[in-house]
Design an enzyme around this catalytic site. Sequence first.
Site, PDB file in Angstrom:
ATOM      1  N   HIS A   1       5.607  -2.463  -7.650  1.00  0.00           N
ATOM      2  CA  HIS A   1       4.330  -3.079  -7.998  1.00  0.00           C
ATOM      3  C   HIS A   1       4.108  -4.346  -7.175  1.00  0.00           C
ATOM      4  CE1 HIS A   1       1.654  -4.927 -11.401  1.00  0.00           C
ATOM      5  NE2 HIS A   1       0.955  -4.585 -10.334  1.00  0.00           N
TER       6      HIS A   1
ATOM      7  N   ASP B   1      -3.234  -1.398  -7.291  1.00  0.00           N
ATOM      8  CA  ASP B   1      -2.990  -2.522  -8.195  1.00  0.00           C
ATOM      9  C   ASP B   1      -4.310  -3.086  -8.724  1.00  0.00           C
ATOM     10  OD1 ASP B   1      -2.042  -4.634  -9.615  1.00  0.00           O
ATOM     11  OD2 ASP B   1      -0.991  -5.601  -7.947  1.00  0.00           O
TER      12      ASP B   1
ATOM     13  N   TYR C   1      -3.864  -8.477  11.133  1.00  0.00           N
ATOM     14  CA  TYR C   1      -2.572  -8.310  11.824  1.00  0.00           C
ATOM     15  C   TYR C   1      -1.466  -9.101  11.111  1.00  0.00           C
ATOM     16  CZ  TYR C   1      -4.896  -6.210  15.917  1.00  0.00           C
ATOM     17  OH  TYR C   1      -5.604  -5.396  16.761  1.00  0.00           O
TER      18      TYR C   1
END
Length: 199
Positions: free
Chosen positions: A64, A110, A162
């Site tokens: 998680h 999530d 990035y």
Amino acid sequence: MIIRSRSFACRFGQLCERNDEEQDEEEGEGRTRVHGHGIIMGLLKGIDPLLTADVLHILRSMGHGDKLCMCDCNFPAAQVATNSTSKKHVILTVTLPEALDAICSVFPLDFFEEKQAVYMGPQEGVEMPPAGVEVVSLMKEVIMKNCGGDATIDKMERFSFYEEAKSCFAVIQCLERRPYGNVILWKGCVGPDGLDLKP
């Protein structure tokens, strides 16, 4: 560590070259995925054949709050993967929407965070090209189809993306050629109903 997952599919499944339009079919012995590169027949019931053992191991190993980077063919995936938690760089020889559809079929997002995913956008002063708009639209459709229409998918500036990708658990690269076909997913929890756990 670079893993090319199409070779895995060729050894352990069947890959037949065809030019059929993309579609999924349910068969008695598992799922069959038809895409632009041919037919891949799965060897596990109810599991998309694009989810090779290498991909499934990455997804199961994540906990998680861990993040997964999925990127296009021009993304510096090998370099970014060296900074990732697992150091793993897996290559899937399909488009981003195809790979994302397979992964989101088993990967919970999530929903305890403000956003569940972010996609790469251009740096300031640069306009998103039409092909980029197209792949981002398809990306959002796939995520919402698998994880719910209430998923929040935000844009992140290219260079910030990035840096964010370097803190991901692993990098899964596709053969997506449309620009800005890059997304980071936050892993959530599977609820008692087997779906993405939501507050």
